[in-house]
Design a protein around this motif. Structure first.
Motif, PDB file in Angstrom:
ATOM      1  N   VAL A  52       2.725 -23.151  -5.383  1.00 13.67           N
ATOM      2  CA  VAL A  52       1.680 -22.421  -4.651  1.00 13.67           C
ATOM      3  C   VAL A  52       0.376 -22.421  -5.449  1.00 13.67           C
ATOM      4  CG1 VAL A  52       0.994 -20.111  -3.861  1.00 13.67           C
ATOM      5  CG2 VAL A  52       3.259 -20.988  -3.311  1.00 13.67           C
ATOM      6  N   LEU A  53       0.478 -22.174  -6.742  1.00 14.34           N
ATOM      7  CA  LEU A  53      -0.723 -22.153  -7.585  1.00 14.34           C
ATOM      8  C   LEU A  53      -1.390 -23.520  -7.638  1.00 14.34           C
ATOM      9  CD1 LEU A  53       0.015 -20.042 -10.763  1.00 14.34           C
ATOM     10  CD2 LEU A  53      -1.854 -19.722  -9.152  1.00 14.34           C
ATOM     11  N   VAL A  54      -0.566 -24.553  -7.769  1.00 10.11           N
ATOM     12  CA  VAL A  54      -1.114 -25.918  -7.825  1.00 10.11           C
ATOM     13  C   VAL A  54      -1.828 -26.222  -6.504  1.00 10.11           C
ATOM     14  CG1 VAL A  54      -0.483 -28.368  -7.956  1.00 10.11           C
ATOM     15  CG2 VAL A  54       0.523 -26.733  -9.553  1.00 10.11           C
ATOM     16  N   GLY A  55      -1.249 -25.787  -5.390  1.00 14.40           N
ATOM     17  CA  GLY A  55      -1.899 -25.970  -4.084  1.00 14.40           C
ATOM     18  C   GLY A  55      -3.253 -25.273  -4.052  1.00 14.40           C
ATOM     19  N   ALA A  56      -3.310 -24.062  -4.611  1.00 13.48           N
ATOM     20  CA  ALA A  56      -4.570 -23.301  -4.616  1.00 13.48           C
ATOM     21  C   ALA A  56      -5.612 -24.017  -5.476  1.00 13.48           C
ATOM     22  CB  ALA A  56      -4.317 -21.885  -5.132  1.00 13.48           C
ATOM     23  N   LEU A  57      -5.193 -24.561  -6.605  1.00 16.17           N
ATOM     24  CA  LEU A  57      -6.134 -25.294  -7.474  1.00 16.17           C
ATOM     25  C   LEU A  57      -6.673 -26.534  -6.757  1.00 16.17           C
ATOM     26  CD1 LEU A  57      -5.378 -23.389  -9.776  1.00 16.17           C
ATOM     27  CD2 LEU A  57      -4.936 -25.353 -11.226  1.00 16.17           C
ATOM     28  N   LYS A  58      -5.762 -27.235  -6.085  1.00 15.41           N
ATOM     29  CA  LYS A  58      -6.193 -28.445  -5.367  1.00 15.41           C
ATOM     30  C   LYS A  58      -7.227 -28.090  -4.302  1.00 15.41           C
ATOM     31  CE  LYS A  58      -2.189 -31.479  -5.842  1.00 15.41           C
ATOM     32  NZ  LYS A  58      -0.978 -31.977  -5.183  1.00 15.41           N
ATOM     33  N   ASN A  59      -7.021 -26.952  -3.634  1.00 13.27           N
ATOM     34  CA  ASN A  59      -7.986 -26.532  -2.606  1.00 13.27           C
ATOM     35  C   ASN A  59      -9.358 -26.228  -3.176  1.00 13.27           C
ATOM     36  OD1 ASN A  59      -7.060 -26.504   0.133  1.00 13.27           O
ATOM     37  ND2 ASN A  59      -5.436 -25.168  -0.595  1.00 13.27           N
ATOM     38  N   CYS A 109      -4.955 -32.183  -9.623  1.00 10.54           N
ATOM     39  CA  CYS A 109      -3.655 -31.810 -10.209  1.00 10.54           C
ATOM     40  C   CYS A 109      -2.674 -32.924  -9.889  1.00 10.54           C
ATOM     41  CB  CYS A 109      -3.115 -30.524  -9.581  1.00 10.54           C
ATOM     42  SG  CYS A 109      -4.113 -29.075  -9.882  1.00 10.54           S
ATOM     43  N   GLU A 110      -2.038 -33.450 -10.912  1.00  9.61           N
ATOM     44  CA  GLU A 110      -1.093 -34.550 -10.663  1.00  9.61           C
ATOM     45  C   GLU A 110       0.176 -34.304 -11.481  1.00  9.61           C
ATOM     46  OE1 GLU A 110      -0.520 -39.239 -11.695  1.00  9.61           O
ATOM     47  OE2 GLU A 110      -2.384 -38.259 -12.287  1.00  9.61           O
ATOM     48  N   PHE A 111       1.311 -34.262 -10.768  1.00  5.03           N
ATOM     49  CA  PHE A 111       2.590 -34.180 -11.480  1.00  5.03           C
ATOM     50  C   PHE A 111       2.961 -35.576 -11.958  1.00  5.03           C
ATOM     51  CE2 PHE A 111       3.100 -30.130  -9.244  1.00  5.03           C
ATOM     52  CZ  PHE A 111       3.708 -29.367 -10.228  1.00  5.03           C
ATOM     53  N   THR A 112       3.077 -35.768 -13.268  1.00  2.14           N
ATOM     54  CA  THR A 112       3.490 -37.082 -13.768  1.00  2.14           C
ATOM     55  C   THR A 112       5.018 -37.165 -13.814  1.00  2.14           C
ATOM     56  OG1 THR A 112       3.200 -36.292 -16.027  1.00  2.14           O
ATOM     57  CG2 THR A 112       1.369 -37.508 -15.080  1.00  2.14           C
ATOM     58  N   ASP A 113       5.690 -36.054 -13.860  1.00  2.36           N
ATOM     59  CA  ASP A 113       7.120 -35.970 -13.549  1.00  2.36           C
ATOM     60  C   ASP A 113       7.380 -34.544 -13.060  1.00  2.36           C
ATOM     61  OD1 ASP A 113       7.925 -34.208 -15.741  1.00  2.36           O
ATOM     62  OD2 ASP A 113       7.693 -35.944 -17.054  1.00  2.36           O
ATOM     63  N   HIS A 155     -12.897 -31.179 -13.543  1.00  3.43           N
ATOM     64  CA  HIS A 155     -14.254 -31.740 -13.463  1.00  3.43           C
ATOM     65  C   HIS A 155     -14.875 -31.607 -12.078  1.00  3.43           C
ATOM     66  CE1 HIS A 155     -13.818 -34.133 -17.245  1.00  3.43           C
ATOM     67  NE2 HIS A 155     -15.097 -33.820 -17.254  1.00  3.43           N
ATOM     68  N   ASN A 156     -14.053 -31.882 -11.065  1.00  2.00           N
ATOM     69  CA  ASN A 156     -14.592 -31.990  -9.697  1.00  2.00           C
ATOM     70  C   ASN A 156     -14.461 -30.699  -8.900  1.00  2.00           C
ATOM     71  OD1 ASN A 156     -15.223 -34.705 -10.085  1.00  2.00           O
ATOM     72  ND2 ASN A 156     -13.075 -35.277  -9.670  1.00  2.00           N
ATOM     73  N   ILE A 157     -14.337 -29.567  -9.563  1.00  2.00           N
ATOM     74  CA  ILE A 157     -14.161 -28.301  -8.827  1.00  2.00           C
ATOM     75  C   ILE A 157     -15.353 -28.079  -7.881  1.00  2.00           C
ATOM     76  CG2 ILE A 157     -15.197 -26.917 -10.705  1.00  2.00           C
ATOM     77  CD1 ILE A 157     -13.081 -24.725  -9.931  1.00  2.00           C
ATOM     78  N   SER A 215     -15.344 -25.214  -5.511  1.00  2.00           N
ATOM     79  CA  SER A 215     -15.440 -23.841  -5.010  1.00  2.00           C
ATOM     80  C   SER A 215     -14.721 -22.903  -5.974  1.00  2.00           C
ATOM     81  CB  SER A 215     -14.775 -23.786  -3.620  1.00  2.00           C
ATOM     82  OG  SER A 215     -14.416 -22.469  -3.301  1.00  2.00           O
ATOM     83  N   CYS A 216     -15.136 -21.641  -5.965  1.00  2.75           N
ATOM     84  CA  CYS A 216     -14.436 -20.627  -6.775  1.00  2.75           C
ATOM     85  C   CYS A 216     -13.805 -19.581  -5.861  1.00  2.75           C
ATOM     86  CB  CYS A 216     -15.412 -19.971  -7.752  1.00  2.75           C
ATOM     87  SG  CYS A 216     -15.910 -21.065  -9.082  1.00  2.75           S
ATOM     88  N   ALA A 217     -13.563 -19.937  -4.597  1.00  3.85           N
ATOM     89  CA  ALA A 217     -13.039 -18.971  -3.620  1.00  3.85           C
ATOM     90  C   ALA A 217     -11.640 -19.380  -3.149  1.00  3.85           C
ATOM     91  CB  ALA A 217     -13.996 -18.873  -2.434  1.00  3.85           C
ATOM     92  N   ILE A 218     -10.700 -18.470  -3.328  1.00  6.11           N
ATOM     93  CA  ILE A 218      -9.306 -18.686  -2.901  1.00  6.11           C
ATOM     94  C   ILE A 218      -9.104 -17.938  -1.584  1.00  6.11           C
ATOM     95  CG2 ILE A 218      -6.884 -18.307  -3.559  1.00  6.11           C
ATOM     96  CD1 ILE A 218      -8.200 -19.986  -5.640  1.00  6.11           C
ATOM     97  N   THR A 219      -8.383 -18.530  -0.635  1.00 10.37           N
ATOM     98  CA  THR A 219      -8.128 -17.804   0.616  1.00 10.37           C
ATOM     99  C   THR A 219      -6.774 -17.076   0.543  1.00 10.37           C
ATOM    100  OG1 THR A 219      -7.031 -19.656   1.665  1.00 10.37           O
ATOM    101  CG2 THR A 219      -9.425 -19.507   1.974  1.00 10.37           C
ATOM    102  N   TYR A 220      -6.653 -16.048   1.358  1.00 10.59           N
ATOM    103  CA  TYR A 220      -5.454 -15.205   1.364  1.00 10.59           C
ATOM    104  C   TYR A 220      -4.195 -16.022   1.648  1.00 10.59           C
ATOM    105  CZ  TYR A 220      -2.170 -11.614   2.937  1.00 10.59           C
ATOM    106  OH  TYR A 220      -1.062 -10.827   3.098  1.00 10.59           O
TER     107      TYR A 220
END
Ligand code: UD1
Length: 420
Positions: free
Chosen positions: A52-59, A64-68, A77-79, A81-86
């Motif tokens: 869930v957190l990784v999804g929020a960061l991607k948004n 975010c990349e899982f290498t395994d 670098h490419n952020i 927005s600083c706004a998370i939705t509910y």
């Protein structure tokens, strides 16, 4: 509807590898936003709260990349927005760490008031007071915490309660505050230390994590780096308790035995053999489990996150036990489900009075939160007959491959789908 079913009464035997700590992971993943370089985080537990957190960061536009399965690369670098939705984080509490991470580095953040397990009011007033002391303006509007600052300046912050979340959140934000911040009456839990170690690996200047006073000297920039998360104290404790509850013989591997001292002492008092060996602990159960008294406390005391599992264990010990909860007022929601399994206990104020019985009997029960679910697993493993546990979504938040690991220890446990 998903259920976990357990045909109980089998001794657990063998060894189990413990995953990375949930409560460290959910702090360290957001804290990685503070780095201006790429962070590689290893030993991440494969659990829903991390996904869930990784999804929020991607948004937010963060790469975010899982290498395994257990290794994540984070590059902010490419952020955008600083706004998370509910909707992104409504089921988890640790989303509050996004506030400290975004405010610290970008001086702005919009994060929903946290959800997560409902076993107390769980306010975040101490987090907010800490950010304000650093110079941030905080408004709460329409369920969102809106934080902004021209700049952050080091301050002396005394916490009324040794809150884990407030300690970590203020520490993350203070990394970029000008001057020196002291957090007094800080929490000392292992994940506080782990988050400080992670930030220091990136170039932060944090001293005293693991003591009452944490001193943070602000820096201009954090670089990237690699970091491996500590083992999960609560997952390890859950398997140790399950071993004791089934009269089993289980070795938990890849742990820090020191983190388990408060539990090891109680299991020994109950008559189990607890044998430390390097980064493992072996628990050998007994047919004559003795009652004992337990009081939850901040670390290094007995963790509140092992309270429900311990209660399940005490319900099959000989004699009367008192279990006192000092951290969360509504931790006892699991009790009515243990009663359905035949436990003999009552709650008076913050104390559960548990009359141990020789056995429990399986039936259908429902998890009310993550650790309540773990208690029902422990009880189901010890009970005669079949236990069916509903609301397994809670368990998926915090236990990696729970059924698989228990099956390898000899449990008869399955996940089933039932039409509503
Ligand atoms: C964290 C853990 C949780 C664990 C708890 C106690 C994470 C993600 N979660 O939760 O698994 O059960 O520590 O070890 O790490 N409080 C306030 N105001 C605040 C903050 C806390 O009054 O601003 C109170 C709480 O209501 C509670 C006590 O302080 O009574 C301790 O809470 P805290 O340590 O903050 O717990 P969490 O960070 O929510």
């Amino acid at each position: 509807m998903e259920y976990i079913t357990i045909n109980g009464g089998r001794r657990l035997q063998g060894s189990v590898d413990i995953s990375g700590a949930k409560n460290a992971a959910v702090a360290i993943v957001p804290a990685a936003i503070a780095a201006k370089g790429i962070c590689t985080i290893e030993n991440l537990p494969a659990i829903k709260d991390v996904r869930v957190l990784v999804g929020a960061l991607k948004n937010l536009g963060i790469d975010c990349e899982f290498t395994d399965t257990h290794t994540l690369k984070i590059d902010s670098h490419n952020i955008k927005s600083c706004a998370i939705t509910y909707d992104q984080v409504k089921d988890m509490r640790a989303s509050y760490y996004l506030l400290g991470a975004l405010l610290g580095r970008f001086k702005q953040a919009q994060v929903p008031l946290p959800g997560g397990c409902n076993f107390g009011l769980r306010p975040i007033d101490l987090h907010i007071k800490g950010f304000e002391a650093l110079g941030a303006k905080i408004n709460i509007e329409h369920g969102m915490v809106i934080a902004e600052a021209e700049k952050l300046t080091g301050a002396n912050i005394y916490l009324d309660i040794s809150s884990v979340g407030a300690t970590i959140n203020i520490m993350i934000a203070a990394v970029y505050a000008e001057g020196v911040t002291h957090i007094e009456n800080a929490a000392k839990e292992p994940h506080v230390v782990d988050t400080a170690n992670f930030l220091n690996k990136l170039g932060a200047k944090i001293k005293g994590a693991g003591t009452d006073i944490i001193r943070i000297t602000g820096v201009e920039s954090l670089h990237g780096g690699e970091y491996s998360i500590i083992p999960d104290q609560i997952e390890a404790g859950t398997y140790m308790i399950a071993a004791a509850a089934t009269g089993g013989d289980v070795t938990v591997n890849h742990i820090i035995p020191k983190h388990m001292d408060s539990l090891s002492a109680k299991l020994t008092e109950m008559g189990c053999q607890v044998i430390e060996d390097g980064d493992s602990i072996r628990v050998i159960g007994t047919e004559h489990l003795q009652a004992c008294n337990v009081k939850t406390m901040f670390y290094p005391g007995f963790p509140t996150d092992l309270h429900p599992q311990m209660s399940a264990l005490l319900s099959v010990a000989h004699g009367t036990s008192l279990l006192t909860e000092t951290v969360f007022e509504h931790r006892f929601q699991y009790v009515k489900e243990l009663l359905r399994l035949g436990a003999n206990m009552k709650v008076e104020g913050r104390v559960a009075i548990i009359e141990g019985k020789s056995s429990l009997s399986g039936t259908q029960v429902t998890a009310s939160d993550l650790r309540a679910g773990a208690a029902l697993i422990v009880a189901g493993l010890a009970a005669d007959g079949t236990t069916a546990i509903g609301n397994v979504k809670y368990l998926d938040r915090g236990y990696e491959r729970f059924e698989e690991k228990l099956t390898a220890l000899g449990a008869n446990i399955n996940r089933i789908q039932v039409d509503d």
